[in-house]
Scaffold this motif. Sequence first.
Motif, PDB file in Angstrom:
ATOM      1  N   TYR A 119     -24.010 -17.114  -1.158  1.00  0.00           N
ATOM      2  CA  TYR A 119     -22.983 -16.138  -1.497  1.00  0.00           C
ATOM      3  C   TYR A 119     -21.673 -16.467  -0.776  1.00  0.00           C
ATOM      4  O   TYR A 119     -20.601 -16.513  -1.400  1.00  0.00           O
ATOM      5  CB  TYR A 119     -23.450 -14.722  -1.137  1.00  0.00           C
ATOM      6  CG  TYR A 119     -24.584 -14.237  -2.008  1.00  0.00           C
ATOM      7  CD1 TYR A 119     -24.351 -13.749  -3.292  1.00  0.00           C
ATOM      8  CD2 TYR A 119     -25.904 -14.288  -1.557  1.00  0.00           C
ATOM      9  CE1 TYR A 119     -25.391 -13.322  -4.094  1.00  0.00           C
ATOM     10  CE2 TYR A 119     -26.946 -13.854  -2.352  1.00  0.00           C
ATOM     11  CZ  TYR A 119     -26.692 -13.369  -3.618  1.00  0.00           C
ATOM     12  OH  TYR A 119     -27.727 -12.949  -4.420  1.00  0.00           O
ATOM     13  N   ASN A 120     -21.735 -16.695   0.520  1.00  0.00           N
ATOM     14  CA  ASN A 120     -20.535 -17.061   1.266  1.00  0.00           C
ATOM     15  C   ASN A 120     -19.969 -18.396   0.786  1.00  0.00           C
ATOM     16  O   ASN A 120     -18.748 -18.585   0.759  1.00  0.00           O
ATOM     17  CB  ASN A 120     -20.827 -17.118   2.767  1.00  0.00           C
ATOM     18  CG  ASN A 120     -20.838 -15.748   3.403  1.00  0.00           C
ATOM     19  OD1 ASN A 120     -20.062 -14.875   3.026  1.00  0.00           O
ATOM     20  ND2 ASN A 120     -21.725 -15.538   4.348  1.00  0.00           N
ATOM     21  N   PHE A 121     -20.853 -19.307   0.425  1.00  0.00           N
ATOM     22  CA  PHE A 121     -20.394 -20.583  -0.119  1.00  0.00           C
ATOM     23  C   PHE A 121     -19.611 -20.350  -1.416  1.00  0.00           C
ATOM     24  O   PHE A 121     -18.531 -20.917  -1.628  1.00  0.00           O
ATOM     25  CB  PHE A 121     -21.589 -21.500  -0.371  1.00  0.00           C
ATOM     26  CG  PHE A 121     -21.216 -22.882  -0.836  1.00  0.00           C
ATOM     27  CD1 PHE A 121     -20.574 -23.764   0.007  1.00  0.00           C
ATOM     28  CD2 PHE A 121     -21.504 -23.295  -2.128  1.00  0.00           C
ATOM     29  CE1 PHE A 121     -20.225 -25.043  -0.418  1.00  0.00           C
ATOM     30  CE2 PHE A 121     -21.174 -24.565  -2.570  1.00  0.00           C
ATOM     31  CZ  PHE A 121     -20.523 -25.436  -1.708  1.00  0.00           C
ATOM     32  N   GLY A 122     -20.133 -19.483  -2.267  1.00  0.00           N
ATOM     33  CA  GLY A 122     -19.449 -19.160  -3.505  1.00  0.00           C
ATOM     34  C   GLY A 122     -18.123 -18.465  -3.279  1.00  0.00           C
ATOM     35  O   GLY A 122     -17.116 -18.783  -3.920  1.00  0.00           O
ATOM     36  N   TYR A 123     -18.097 -17.504  -2.331  1.00  0.00           N
ATOM     37  CA  TYR A 123     -16.839 -16.819  -2.017  1.00  0.00           C
ATOM     38  C   TYR A 123     -15.790 -17.827  -1.532  1.00  0.00           C
ATOM     39  O   TYR A 123     -14.602 -17.723  -1.860  1.00  0.00           O
ATOM     40  CB  TYR A 123     -17.051 -15.759  -0.938  1.00  0.00           C
ATOM     41  CG  TYR A 123     -18.049 -14.689  -1.277  1.00  0.00           C
ATOM     42  CD1 TYR A 123     -18.250 -14.264  -2.589  1.00  0.00           C
ATOM     43  CD2 TYR A 123     -18.823 -14.095  -0.275  1.00  0.00           C
ATOM     44  CE1 TYR A 123     -19.181 -13.288  -2.887  1.00  0.00           C
ATOM     45  CE2 TYR A 123     -19.751 -13.112  -0.573  1.00  0.00           C
ATOM     46  CZ  TYR A 123     -19.939 -12.718  -1.881  1.00  0.00           C
ATOM     47  OH  TYR A 123     -20.862 -11.743  -2.167  1.00  0.00           O
ATOM     48  N   THR A 124     -16.243 -18.798  -0.743  1.00  0.00           N
ATOM     49  CA  THR A 124     -15.324 -19.809  -0.212  1.00  0.00           C
ATOM     50  C   THR A 124     -14.753 -20.672  -1.327  1.00  0.00           C
ATOM     51  O   THR A 124     -13.542 -20.923  -1.381  1.00  0.00           O
ATOM     52  CB  THR A 124     -16.042 -20.697   0.822  1.00  0.00           C
ATOM     53  OG1 THR A 124     -16.658 -19.878   1.798  1.00  0.00           O
ATOM     54  CG2 THR A 124     -15.065 -21.636   1.498  1.00  0.00           C
ATOM     55  N   LEU A 125     -15.604 -21.120  -2.234  1.00  0.00           N
ATOM     56  CA  LEU A 125     -15.125 -21.934  -3.351  1.00  0.00           C
ATOM     57  C   LEU A 125     -14.140 -21.152  -4.215  1.00  0.00           C
ATOM     58  O   LEU A 125     -13.157 -21.706  -4.707  1.00  0.00           O
ATOM     59  CB  LEU A 125     -16.293 -22.415  -4.204  1.00  0.00           C
ATOM     60  CG  LEU A 125     -17.224 -23.447  -3.568  1.00  0.00           C
ATOM     61  CD1 LEU A 125     -18.288 -23.888  -4.569  1.00  0.00           C
ATOM     62  CD2 LEU A 125     -16.465 -24.662  -3.058  1.00  0.00           C
ATOM     63  N   ARG A 126     -14.376 -19.855  -4.378  1.00  0.00           N
ATOM     64  CA  ARG A 126     -13.437 -19.029  -5.151  1.00  0.00           C
ATOM     65  C   ARG A 126     -12.063 -19.048  -4.495  1.00  0.00           C
ATOM     66  O   ARG A 126     -11.035 -19.238  -5.163  1.00  0.00           O
ATOM     67  CB  ARG A 126     -13.951 -17.589  -5.226  1.00  0.00           C
ATOM     68  CG  ARG A 126     -13.069 -16.685  -6.074  1.00  0.00           C
ATOM     69  CD  ARG A 126     -13.349 -15.210  -5.859  1.00  0.00           C
ATOM     70  NE  ARG A 126     -14.719 -14.826  -6.128  1.00  0.00           N
ATOM     71  CZ  ARG A 126     -15.071 -13.603  -6.526  1.00  0.00           C
ATOM     72  NH1 ARG A 126     -14.145 -12.677  -6.727  1.00  0.00           N
ATOM     73  NH2 ARG A 126     -16.330 -13.292  -6.719  1.00  0.00           N
ATOM     74  N   VAL A 150     -24.231 -19.219  -6.672  1.00  0.00           N
ATOM     75  CA  VAL A 150     -22.904 -19.694  -6.259  1.00  0.00           C
ATOM     76  C   VAL A 150     -21.864 -19.425  -7.344  1.00  0.00           C
ATOM     77  O   VAL A 150     -20.745 -18.993  -7.062  1.00  0.00           O
ATOM     78  CB  VAL A 150     -22.948 -21.195  -5.909  1.00  0.00           C
ATOM     79  CG1 VAL A 150     -21.557 -21.739  -5.635  1.00  0.00           C
ATOM     80  CG2 VAL A 150     -23.849 -21.431  -4.689  1.00  0.00           C
ATOM     81  N   ALA A 151     -22.233 -19.665  -8.594  1.00  0.00           N
ATOM     82  CA  ALA A 151     -21.294 -19.430  -9.691  1.00  0.00           C
ATOM     83  C   ALA A 151     -20.910 -17.958  -9.781  1.00  0.00           C
ATOM     84  O   ALA A 151     -19.734 -17.621  -9.986  1.00  0.00           O
ATOM     85  CB  ALA A 151     -21.895 -19.900 -11.014  1.00  0.00           C
ATOM     86  N   GLY A 207     -16.077 -26.869  10.006  1.00  0.00           N
ATOM     87  CA  GLY A 207     -17.473 -26.869  10.418  1.00  0.00           C
ATOM     88  C   GLY A 207     -18.002 -25.459  10.545  1.00  0.00           C
ATOM     89  O   GLY A 207     -17.248 -24.482  10.500  1.00  0.00           O
ATOM     90  N   GLY A 208     -19.297 -25.344  10.691  1.00  0.00           N
ATOM     91  CA  GLY A 208     -19.923 -24.032  10.820  1.00  0.00           C
ATOM     92  C   GLY A 208     -19.548 -23.341  12.112  1.00  0.00           C
ATOM     93  O   GLY A 208     -19.240 -23.979  13.124  1.00  0.00           O
ATOM     94  N   ALA A 239     -17.136 -19.809   8.838  1.00  0.00           N
ATOM     95  CA  ALA A 239     -16.590 -21.009   8.202  1.00  0.00           C
ATOM     96  C   ALA A 239     -15.888 -20.643   6.901  1.00  0.00           C
ATOM     97  O   ALA A 239     -14.839 -21.208   6.562  1.00  0.00           O
ATOM     98  CB  ALA A 239     -17.719 -22.016   7.939  1.00  0.00           C
ATOM     99  N   ALA A 240     -16.448 -19.687   6.161  1.00  0.00           N
ATOM    100  CA  ALA A 240     -15.837 -19.258   4.904  1.00  0.00           C
ATOM    101  C   ALA A 240     -14.459 -18.657   5.139  1.00  0.00           C
ATOM    102  O   ALA A 240     -13.494 -18.975   4.441  1.00  0.00           O
ATOM    103  CB  ALA A 240     -16.748 -18.255   4.205  1.00  0.00           C
TER     104      ALA A 240
END
Length: 257
Positions: A119-126, A150-151, A207-208, A239-240
């Motif tokens: 979820y955080n990975f997806g928010y970051t990509l957004r 992620v999408a 980085g994390g 990181a996000a």
Amino acid sequence: MIQKETTKFTASTVFEGMTSISAVLNSPLGNDRKIESVWVDQAKKKSKASEIGFLLAKSKELGFPVNFVEQEKIDELSIGNTHGGILAFCTERTIPRLSINDIVAESLYVYLEGIEDPYNFGYTLRSLYAAGVSGVVMPLRNWMTAAGVVARASAGASELMPLYTADTETAIELFRASGYQILCAGIRDSVSIYEKEFRYPVLLVIGGEKRGISRNLLKKADQIVRIEYGRAFRGSLSAASAATVMAFELFRQNLKP
């Protein structure tokens, strides 16, 4: 609900809702993900008539079936509850290894690792997509195994963003060979991201929050940058959050008058 929570981080190529599905259909060259089938809550035929009409037209063009099923089947197959009664089963996406030919001139890329969940990975990509980042580079092990989650979290940005894999050292070598300035997020021997102007091309390495970036890699940076806080605070941003703040500040600095 407990079962949903235990499965939400597992590998998934089920895309939920029209935003995610449309992103797959509109993905750029280089994204080889395909829709295998679409499942629609049959009770939504009237309320989702325009979306269903669009999907039926695309199904004829691209050759995937559209199946109308009971709501219970949609709920059983989905992880979230914002799907609007529409799911798509998709193929895996090939995430290529980064090569020097993938790097466009005078731009911003982000190397991203240490995100704690999809979820955080997806928010970051957004956020990075909105900030105009030209591509995101990730370690070989990354959250794109949970592509559907992620999408949804990225509002489809994960399917629109060019994504690559590489270890950090290889990424730094390739971007430096392409004339990029290397910025690493850190605290020791750092300058505020707001104190200097960093002109593109830039590779920003994030980085994390737990392990950060190794000292060896920090030595390879052209500059270590930090985010100034609004009050005394000894903790680290996620990181996000750090990636979002820094990418938008770099975008601001490089706005053309």
